[in-house]
Design an enzyme around this catalytic site. Structure first.
Site, mmCIF file in Angstrom:
data_model
loop_
_atom_site.group_PDB
_atom_site.id
_atom_site.type_symbol
_atom_site.label_atom_id
_atom_site.label_comp_id
_atom_site.label_asym_id
_atom_site.label_seq_id
_atom_site.Cartn_x
_atom_site.Cartn_y
_atom_site.Cartn_z
ATOM 1 C CE1 TYR A 12 -3.619 -2.539 -0.437
ATOM 2 C CE2 TYR A 12 -2.599 -3.639 1.763
ATOM 3 C CZ TYR A 12 -3.366 -3.601 0.623
ATOM 4 O OH TYR A 12 -4.256 -4.528 0.334
ATOM 5 N NE ARG A 44 -4.696 -16.460 6.820
ATOM 6 C CZ ARG A 44 -3.513 -16.853 6.113
ATOM 7 N NH1 ARG A 44 -3.761 -17.525 5.120
ATOM 8 N NH2 ARG A 44 -2.313 -16.908 6.615
HETATM 9 C C1 LIG Z 1 -9.537 -11.177 5.441
HETATM 10 C C2 LIG Z 1 -8.153 -10.574 5.654
HETATM 11 C C3 LIG Z 1 -8.086 -9.465 5.692
HETATM 12 C C4 LIG Z 1 -6.915 -8.693 6.031
HETATM 13 N N1 LIG Z 1 -6.869 -7.126 6.145
HETATM 14 C C5 LIG Z 1 -5.999 -6.748 6.577
HETATM 15 C C6 LIG Z 1 -5.711 -5.230 6.628
HETATM 16 O O1 LIG Z 1 -6.679 -4.708 6.665
HETATM 17 N N2 LIG Z 1 -4.602 -4.963 7.032
HETATM 18 C C7 LIG Z 1 -3.321 -5.468 7.068
HETATM 19 O O2 LIG Z 1 -2.351 -5.079 7.500
HETATM 20 N N3 LIG Z 1 -3.464 -6.852 6.889
HETATM 21 C C8 LIG Z 1 -4.551 -7.304 6.578
HETATM 22 N N4 LIG Z 1 -4.653 -8.641 6.571
HETATM 23 C C9 LIG Z 1 -3.424 -9.639 6.816
HETATM 24 C C10 LIG Z 1 -3.745 -10.019 8.168
HETATM 25 O O3 LIG Z 1 -3.500 -8.942 9.103
HETATM 26 C C11 LIG Z 1 -2.459 -11.081 8.633
HETATM 27 O O4 LIG Z 1 -1.081 -10.369 8.808
HETATM 28 C C12 LIG Z 1 -2.195 -12.230 7.851
HETATM 29 O O5 LIG Z 1 -3.379 -12.823 7.757
HETATM 30 C C13 LIG Z 1 -1.477 -13.358 8.240
HETATM 31 O O6 LIG Z 1 -1.838 -13.650 9.563
HETATM 32 P P1 LIG Z 1 -2.767 -14.997 9.683
HETATM 33 O O7 LIG Z 1 -1.962 -16.229 9.248
HETATM 34 O O8 LIG Z 1 -3.014 -15.239 11.265
HETATM 35 O O9 LIG Z 1 -3.904 -14.836 9.012
HETATM 36 C C14 LIG Z 1 -5.662 -9.427 6.225
HETATM 37 C C15 LIG Z 1 -6.121 -11.082 6.261
HETATM 38 C C16 LIG Z 1 -7.124 -11.371 6.045
HETATM 39 C C17 LIG Z 1 -7.202 -12.627 6.022
#
Ligand SMILES: Cc1cc2nc3c(=O)[nH]c(=O)nc-3n(C[C@H](O)[C@H](O)[C@H](O)COP(=O)(O)O)c2cc1C
Length: 424
Positions: A216, A387
């Site tokens: 971004y 997630r």
């Molecule tokens: C549905 C969804 C939306 C996300 N939106 C953002 C966001 O708004 N800002 C951000 O920095 N990361 C966003 N991410 C990334 C997550 O914050 C996180 O870094 C990434 O999913 C890895 O972590 P996890 O394995 O616990 O899901 C998003 C991830 C998911 C799954």
């Protein structure tokens, strides 16, 4: 006299006070994961935070009942900080037309409603302030072809002709062509972050995170691949981080000194093999060393998202190990006042426990253990989870149970904690 229900203080509705926030360890000497952490004037009862997640459900930038229910579900079940999704500081900084925003005062009230509810449960609310840069004006991911971006055109509320980036380089297929930002555009973005931070404080938000990751706007300035400017915002490392530094200073200038400030970055843009120069872990370490003196308290370590050509050597621990590398480099340089957050594929109780175990109990504490090359001590001070909370909103309570740690449950759910006398 019969016991009386104490109402939650300082909220405009009745709910029973949760004097001990859910997710608080009820035993002495719990694992670090369930020990409190104080950052500035805010105390977190455990080390598990909900990472920001876009939900594409806002009404012209205003949070809705969906956000209230969605965010509250994690918070009142014991996450010590719930961070609201990327929230745009200007209308053209939204990823999609349905993203949340804080570019106008009318967006404060629905945000305050969420803050009030979390506070009524004695929990903390964070917000991620963002500008999507050249990845703006796209459709919600469930629309269009799976795994591919679709430009949101004007007829569906998009602004493809007003998308801007560090340089006029399209992110990739399905994204609008950005214009190179003028000095005035840059100033507008910095002011947008400042004003959105002020609105966040007005709404009662406890913690602000600056989104400097995933390609971004800020992330695209950091990288020498996406930033090919020839002015003071491009070229050298100092020039490429300038917009971030200006944003941090602008935010710190309007938020109370008691408020924690976080920055999320992509530790690497995963272009080491494809480009002679790119934003890599060494760049992140260099940036991290500058952050405490600017008033940043924690670096949230993510990765990727800035290049279509990225080659991600993803394995379960890879982002966590970047966090560990950065944390140990800071300690080796004698910098102990920048906390580190690890995020990415943290789904198991034991893994979460190991990431923070024996980490520093608080800022500026000389008892910290320095992580060795084998990563035998903490890799981070906080785990952020995205997630797994979608799958299991009660993940904090589950982790506590799996680790055998007794924690406070929400008062109203206490009877769900036991099955035939045993804790579940
Ligand atoms: C549905 C969804 C939306 C996300 N939106 C953002 C966001 O708004 N800002 C951000 O920095 N990361 C966003 N991410 C990334 C997550 O914050 C996180 O870094 C990434 O999913 C890895 O972590 P996890 O394995 O616990 O899901 C998003 C991830 C998911 C799954």
């Amino acid at each position: 006299m019969a016991p009386k229900v104490t109402p939650a203080p300082n909220v405009p509705f009745f709910t029973p006070a949760q004097s001990t926030p859910a997710g608080t360890a009820l035993e002495s000497n719990p694992p670090t994961l369930f020990s409190p952490l104080k950052i500035r004037d805010v105390t977190f009862q455990n080390r598990i935070w909900v990472a920001p997640m876009c939900t594409y459900s806002a009404d012209n930038g205003h949070l809705t009942d969906f956000h209230l229910v969605h965010l509250s579900a994690f918070a009142y079940r014991g996450a010590s900080l719930t961070i609201i999704e990327a929230t745009s500081v200007l209308p053209n900084g939204r990823i999609s037309p349905q993203d949340s925003g804080l570019w106008q005062d009318s967006q404060i009230a629905p945000l305050r409603r969420v803050a009030d509810f979390l506070h009524s449960q004695n929990q903390k609310l964070g917000i991620q302030l963002a500008h999507a840069g050249r990845k703006a004006s796209t459709c919600a991911p469930w629309l269009g072809e799976r795994g591919k971006a679709t430009t949101a055109t004007e007829d569906v509320g998009g602004w493809p002709d007003d998308v801007m980036g560090a340089s006029a380089i399209r992110w990739g297929e399905g994204y609008p062509k950005p214009r190179e930002m003028s000095p005035q555009d840059i100033q507008d973005v910095v002011n947008g972050f400042r004003d959105s931070a002020r609105r966040s404080v007005e709404a009662g938000v406890d913690v602000i995170e600056i989104h400097g990751a995933h390609g971004y706007l800020i992330s695209s300035f950091l990288s020498p691949i996406s930033n090919q400017r020839t002015d003071k915002y491009g070229g050298s490392f100092e020039n490429r981080i300038r917009i971030l530094v200006e944003i941090i200073k602008a935010i710190r200038g309007v938020v109370p000194s008691t408020m924690p400030l976080l920055v999320r970055v992509s530790a690497t843009e995963w272009m080491e093999k494809q480009a002679a120069e790119s934003w890599d872990v060494e760049s992140t370490i260099r940036l991290a060393k500058l952050l405490p003196s600017l008033g940043v308290d924690l670096l949230d370590v993510s990765s990727g998202g800035n290049n279509e050509a990225q080659i991600i050597a993803m394995h379960n621990d890879c982002q966590v190990s970047f966090a560990g590398r950065i944390r140990s480099a800071l300690f080796e340089a004698g910098i102990k006042d920048l906390l580190i957050g690890a995020v990415g594929m943290i789904t198991e109780a034991e893994a979460a426990k190991a990431i923070v175990e024996n980490g520093q109990p608080g800022k500026k504490d000389d008892t910290v253990q320095i992580e060795d090359e084998q990563g035998s001590t903490a890799k981070a001070d906080i785990v952020l989870v995205a997630r797994q909370f979608l799958r299991e909103p009660e993940w904090v309570l589950r982790v506590a149970y799996r680790l055998g740690v007794e924690v406070q449950w929400p008062l109203q759910y206490g009877r769900g904690q036991f099955l035939e006398g045993s804790r579940i």
